[in-house]
Motif scaffolding. Structure first.
Motif, PDB file in Angstrom:
ATOM      1  N   ARG A 122      52.156  81.519 -69.878  1.00 50.69           N
ATOM      2  CA  ARG A 122      52.213  80.581 -71.019  1.00 50.69           C
ATOM      3  C   ARG A 122      53.198  81.075 -72.068  1.00 50.69           C
ATOM      4  O   ARG A 122      54.032  80.335 -72.574  1.00 50.69           O
ATOM      5  N   SER A 144      56.912  80.981 -70.622  1.00 50.44           N
ATOM      6  CA  SER A 144      57.334  79.770 -69.892  1.00 50.44           C
ATOM      7  C   SER A 144      57.604  80.009 -68.411  1.00 50.44           C
ATOM      8  O   SER A 144      58.599  79.522 -67.870  1.00 50.44           O
ATOM      9  N   VAL A 161      56.296  67.271 -69.808  1.00 50.97           N
ATOM     10  CA  VAL A 161      54.994  67.039 -69.190  1.00 50.97           C
ATOM     11  C   VAL A 161      55.187  66.061 -68.031  1.00 50.97           C
ATOM     12  O   VAL A 161      56.007  65.156 -68.103  1.00 50.97           O
ATOM     13  N   HIS A 209      49.301  70.859 -72.091  1.00 54.17           N
ATOM     14  CA  HIS A 209      50.724  71.203 -72.032  1.00 54.17           C
ATOM     15  C   HIS A 209      51.246  71.264 -70.605  1.00 54.17           C
ATOM     16  O   HIS A 209      52.388  71.604 -70.366  1.00 54.17           O
TER      17      HIS A 209
END
Ligand code: FDA
Length: 510
Positions: A72, A75, A463, A494
């Motif tokens: 997270r 990325s 997304v 997310h």
């Protein structure tokens, strides 16, 4: 780009704060043997597919949490691999160049199995195989079984989160129908169980595919009662004997058989094998077959009596002359290529349709195996919304299962063979259109098929597009697709856990 590699470096150093270096593999430190350790489809280690940046071979749940948190932060998306049997390789490879930025979290070492004999329950790590679970259940008590697939090297993690169908399903439903609790690492890196994750997420991971919602570390399952002795048979009928008539009749008979009897058909080249598991002794089976399917001509000489665990050996290896310990062999031969398409049949196909399948398709050298698996029984007694798996009211499941070997070097020749094999599978699938499920065509998510469609990201967003995903998603999940997307919005808004066919968050306006 520079940004790209610095992300990866930052991700690696984040991992190394909590995870021993020996469990972290990158291409630079020769990760290929770990990568290949559970690859089951060589199409996804060919040029044109992308492997992970990093493999983390977790040995404890904390490693899973760290990988998610670091992913997270930097990325790097995470794909979870348990047994690696995904038909389209999504647990370890990507076909989309825009999705290169991922790590694989390999759970093979998280495979402890604890049986509670007095309650007939078990806690099973996602990295365990079905064979290990069958073996452990039977070792605790010969009358314990578990409804799950016919291939012992399939991983518990992917199988249970996608459904799990096998020879005990007419009596006990899917694996997912027998899950009592689970431990999950969510997108925040929290370790949750059924009471802390809530019923929505617990619903979603029992058939919705775990990959969209988190990482399931372990499962609590109900072990189901089986008789001390079961009976199996495999009866072969050739096309020029009575195979066409028998299959035509089987379609209506098999789903209506008593729940103790599972009777599948495997069709290949010029023959059909009728393969059965009966929870009981030979004498009663012969009677039952006479009453329900006299034309098959099953008799006492066809019976093989054995323990349930040996029947799982028989179903995979075609013989029970092997010790039950073969179920513990985790390394099946990975050197094959695979393409599967599947469907569901609601009304028996007419005899002439079977004639056409045989004359037009099964004569060809590249013909695949057709696997026909009956529903009915408990499968049909469970509401289509009880779990994400909606396909409860069909006669049977139809798999077109193509496996091929190719030891040649040289990508062009290998790709040409692949084209021929895959176009046979797709051609038959098209010809089946009038006879199978419609609006939408119904597909079981554990028989993943990227031909149904793949995800795209929303314009400008980061997304997965809901509108694009509905195209494939409603084939797998029908009306449950929207609820799955709603759960996704809640637990992973997310869209961290994503792949080519992951569930997107439900847009606010939808
Ligand atoms: P793998 O590790 O490849 O994972 C499959 C998917 O689940 C991936 O998207 C992955 O990210 C996700 N995932 C895996 N572990 C997870 C976890 N712990 N948490 C969250 N997400 C996770 N099916 C069936 O119902 N009956 C059958 O008889 C058979 N037989 C069979 C034979 C063979 C040879 C193959 C190749 C496949 C089958 N299958 C099957 C299909 C099988 O059920 C399906 O491929 C499962 O998803 C495989 O689970 P694995 O853990 O092995 O796969």
């Amino acid at each position: 780009s520079a940004a790209y590699s610095s992300d990866v470096d930052a991700f690696l150093s984040c991992l190394s704060a909590d995870i021993p270096p020996a469990l972290i593999y990158t291409p630079a430190n020769n990760y290929s043997s770990v990568l290949l350790s559970s690859v089951r489809n060589l199409r996804y280690v060919m040029p044109g597919t992308t492997g992970p940046l990093v493999i983390v071979a977790a040995t404890e749940p904390a490693h899973v949490q760290t990988t998610v948190v670091c992913g997270r932060r930097h990325s790097v998306h995470v794909r979870t691999r348990s047994g690696g049997h995904d038909y389209e390789g999504l647990s370890y490879a990507s076909v989309d160049p825009h999705r290169r930025h991922f790590a694989v979290l390999d759970l093979a070492a998280l495979r402890a199995i604890h049986i509670d004999g007095s309650r007939a329950e078990a806690w099973v790590g996602s990295g365990a195989t079905l064979g290990e679970l069958y073996y452990a259940a039977a070792a605790a008590n010969r009358t314990f079984g578990f409804p799950a697939g016919n291939c012992p090297t399939v991983g518990v993690g992917g199988h249970l989160s996608g459904g799990g169908f096998g020879a005990l399903s007419p009596k006990y439903g899917l694996s997912a129908d027998n899950v009592l609790d689970a431990v999950v690492v969510d997108a925040e890196g929290r370790l949750l169980n059924r009471s802390t994750m809530g019923e929505d997420l617990f619903w979603a991971i029992r058939g919705g595919g775990g990959e969209s919602f988190g990482v399931v570390v372990s499962w609590k399952v109900r072990l189901v009662p089986v008789t001390e002795t079961v009976t199996v048979f495999s009866i072969r009928r050739r096309r020029n004997e009575s195979a066409v008539d028998l299959i035509t009749k089987w379609q209506a008979i098999a789903p209506a058989l008593p729940r103790d009897l599972y009777l599948r058909v495997l069709v290949r080249n010029q023959q059909a094998d009728f393969v059965a598991l009966f929870l009981g002794r030979c004498g009663i089976l012969v009677d039952t077959m006479r009453r329900h399917f006299r034309d098959l001509g099953m008799a006492e000489r066809d019976c093989q009596e054995m323990s349930w665990v040996k029947s799982t050996v028989f179903f995979y290896y075609g013989t029970a002359d092997l010790p039950a310990e073969v179920l513990l062999n985790r390394s099946s031969n990975p050197y094959y290529y695979l393409k599967v398409k599947s469907d569901h049949v609601q009304e028996a196909m007419p005899r002439h349709a079977w004639e056409i399948i045989w004359s037009k398709w099964l004569d060809k050298p590249e013909a695949a195996l057709l696997q026909l698996d009956p529903y009915g029984g408990q499968m049909g007694s469970i509401s289509p919304s009880a779990t994400p798996f909606p396909h409860r009211n069909y006669l049977y499941q139809f798999q077109i299962y193509s496996v091929w070997f190719d030891s040649r070097n040289g990508t062009a020749a290998v790709l040409e063979k692949q084209r021929v094999m895959m176009s046979w599978v797709r051609g038959l699938y098209n010809d089946l259109t009038p006879y199978v499920s419609k609006n939408p065509r119904a597909v079981y998510v554990n028989y993943r098929d990227l031909d149904l469609g793949t995800n795209e990201l929303d314009e400008g967003g980061n997304v997965t597009s809901y509108a694009k995903a509905r195209v494939w998603g409603e084939k797998y999940f029908k009306d449950n697709f929207e609820r799955l997307a709603a759960v996704k919005s809640k637990v992973d808004p997310h869209d961290f856990f994503r792949n080519e066919q992951s569930i997107p968050p439900l847009p606010a306006a939808a």
